[in-house]
Design a protein around this motif. Structure first.
Motif, short mmCIF file in Angstrom:
data_model
loop_
_atom_site.label_atom_id
_atom_site.label_comp_id
_atom_site.label_asym_id
_atom_site.label_seq_id
_atom_site.Cartn_x
_atom_site.Cartn_y
_atom_site.Cartn_z
N ASP A 112 -0.86 36.14 -28.64
CA ASP A 112 -2.13 36.85 -28.84
C ASP A 112 -1.89 38.36 -28.81
N ASP A 169 -1.66 27.35 -30.79
CA ASP A 169 -1.78 27.68 -29.36
C ASP A 169 -1.55 26.47 -28.47
N SER A 194 -9.87 30.81 -27.18
CA SER A 194 -8.90 31.85 -27.54
C SER A 194 -9.52 33.24 -27.56
#
Length: 163
Positions: free
Chosen positions: A5, A58, A74
């Motif tokens: 991220d 993810d 997320s």
């Protein structure tokens, strides 16, 4: 925020900056770019795009969060990046001492802004206090990355405007 991220939000912030530098002569952008909310918007947008690009891969959140993982899991990247880039680029000056101080403040503030939204870290660490302590370990690294990134953006902008 997890590594993928973080990296993807930096990349998207860089792409957005490149587009803004390339289109800096557009008169309609001047009032918007002059707004103090603009760096926060760009940071949040970079965080959203980073979260969206990482979400399909993810595996960390999928392994930690019980039940079906949704895209909203997320989105802790959005407040993190919004505060991280927004606070820094709103407050800092183009001197190294100002950049270092504001990078540390922005990195610490971003860690705090992320805590209420990151359910995966809370599940792994058990409490928000532990999350804050663990996030605090990344503050110097985040600040260093932000200053180096800013130096590169300034360098690029200066070369672009000289042409």
């Amino acid at each position: 925020m997890f590594c993928a991220d973080y990296i993807s939000s930096f990349l998207f912030h860089g792409f957005i900056n490149l587009a803004l530098i390339h289109n800096q002569n557009i008169k309609e952008l001047k009032p918007i770019e002059g707004s103090s909310a603009f760096p926060f918007f760009i940071g949040g947008l970079a965080g959203f795009l980073g979260a969206a690009s990482v979400f399909p891969f993810d595996f960390v959140r999928r392994g930690v969060i019980q039940g079906k993982i949704k895209f909203r899991h997320s989105l802790s990247t959005v407040p993190y990046s919004g505060v991280f880039f927004g606070l820094y680029f709103t407050a800092r000056r183009e001197t190294t001492s100002s950049q270092v101080v504001w990078a540390l403040v922005a990195a610490a503030s971003a860690c705090v802004a992320e805590v209420p939204f990151d359910k995966a870290k809370q599940a792994m660490m058990g409490s928000r206090r532990t999350m804050l302590l663990m996030n605090g370990m990344y503050i110097p690294f985040g600040a260093l990355m932000l200053v180096m990134y800013d130096k590169a953006v300034i360098n690029f902008r200066n070369k672009f405007t000289q042409k």
